[in-house]
Design a protein around this motif. Structure first.
Motif, short mmCIF file in Angstrom:
data_model
loop_
_atom_site.label_atom_id
_atom_site.label_comp_id
_atom_site.label_asym_id
_atom_site.label_seq_id
_atom_site.Cartn_x
_atom_site.Cartn_y
_atom_site.Cartn_z
N ALA A 22 -8.71 -43.52 -73.30
CA ALA A 22 -8.90 -43.07 -71.90
C ALA A 22 -9.53 -41.69 -71.86
O ALA A 22 -10.43 -41.42 -71.05
N TRP A 23 -9.10 -40.80 -72.74
CA TRP A 23 -9.65 -39.44 -72.81
C TRP A 23 -11.13 -39.47 -73.19
O TRP A 23 -11.94 -38.77 -72.59
N GLN A 24 -11.48 -40.30 -74.16
CA GLN A 24 -12.88 -40.41 -74.58
C GLN A 24 -13.76 -40.96 -73.47
O GLN A 24 -14.88 -40.49 -73.27
N VAL A 25 -13.29 -41.97 -72.76
CA VAL A 25 -14.07 -42.54 -71.66
C VAL A 25 -14.35 -41.46 -70.61
O VAL A 25 -15.47 -41.33 -70.12
N ARG A 26 -13.34 -40.65 -70.29
CA ARG A 26 -13.56 -39.54 -69.33
C ARG A 26 -14.57 -38.53 -69.87
O ARG A 26 -15.36 -37.98 -69.12
N ALA A 27 -14.55 -38.28 -71.17
CA ALA A 27 -15.47 -37.31 -71.77
C ALA A 27 -16.89 -37.85 -71.87
O ALA A 27 -17.85 -37.09 -71.77
N LEU A 28 -17.04 -39.15 -72.08
CA LEU A 28 -18.37 -39.75 -72.25
C LEU A 28 -19.10 -39.98 -70.93
O LEU A 28 -20.33 -39.96 -70.89
N ARG A 29 -18.35 -40.21 -69.87
CA ARG A 29 -18.98 -40.55 -68.57
C ARG A 29 -20.01 -39.51 -68.11
O ARG A 29 -21.10 -39.88 -67.69
N PRO A 30 -19.75 -38.20 -68.18
CA PRO A 30 -20.73 -37.22 -67.69
C PRO A 30 -22.06 -37.23 -68.46
O PRO A 30 -23.07 -36.82 -67.93
N ALA A 31 -22.05 -37.69 -69.70
CA ALA A 31 -23.28 -37.69 -70.51
C ALA A 31 -24.03 -39.01 -70.41
O ALA A 31 -25.09 -39.16 -71.02
N ALA A 32 -23.54 -39.95 -69.64
CA ALA A 32 -24.20 -41.26 -69.52
C ALA A 32 -25.52 -41.12 -68.78
O ALA A 32 -25.62 -40.35 -67.82
#
Length: 108
Positions: A22-32
Motif C-alpha cells: 500500500a505504501w509503495q502504491v501511494r509512492a508510485l502514483r505521483p510519478a505515473a
C-alpha cells in the motif's frame, strides 16, 4: 529530491507485505505518466514481488539520505565530455522533470 515525493517515500511503512505494498502504491502514483491511467493492481503486484525478494527499510532510508546529502549536482555534469543519450517520451516529460532531480540534472 522533491519534498512532496520525499514525504511520500519517507513515511514509515510497516514490515508486513500488505502495508509495504500500500505504501509503495501511494509512492508510485505521483510519478505515473499523465497519458496513461495508473494501474494500481499492477503496481501492487510489482511491489509485492519486490517485498518478497528482500525488503530492507534501512536500505531505502540510506538511499534517500544519500540523495539528499549529495546536494545540487546540476553543475558537475557540465564538466563531463562524454557521449550521452537521454531519451524519454514527450507525453510525460514535464511531469517527471518536476519530480525527479535526476531528470532536472540531465536536462540542465
Amino acid at each position: 529530491m522533491d519534498r512532496g515525493l520525499h514525504a511520500t517515500r519517507s513515511a514509515s511503512p510497516a514490515r508486513e507485505r500488505a502495508a509495504f505494498t500500500a505504501w509503495q502504491v501511494r509512492a508510485l502514483r505521483p510519478a505515473a505518466p499523465a497519458a496513461y491511467p495508473f494501474d494500481e493492481t499492477a503496481a501492487a503486484e510489482r511491489s509485492g514481488r519486490a517485498f518478497d525478494r528482500g525488503y530492507d527499510p534501512l536500505g531505502i532510508q540510506g538511499q534517500d539520505l544519500s540523495v539528499l546529502a549529495t546536494g545540487d549536482r546540476t553543475e558537475r555534469p557540465r564538466s563531463l565530455w562524454v557521449p550521452v543519450l537521454v531519451a524519454h517520451g514527450t507525453a510525460d516529460i514535464g511531469k517527471l522533470v518536476g519530480q525527479l532531480p535526476c531528470l532536472r540534472t540531465a536536462l540542465a
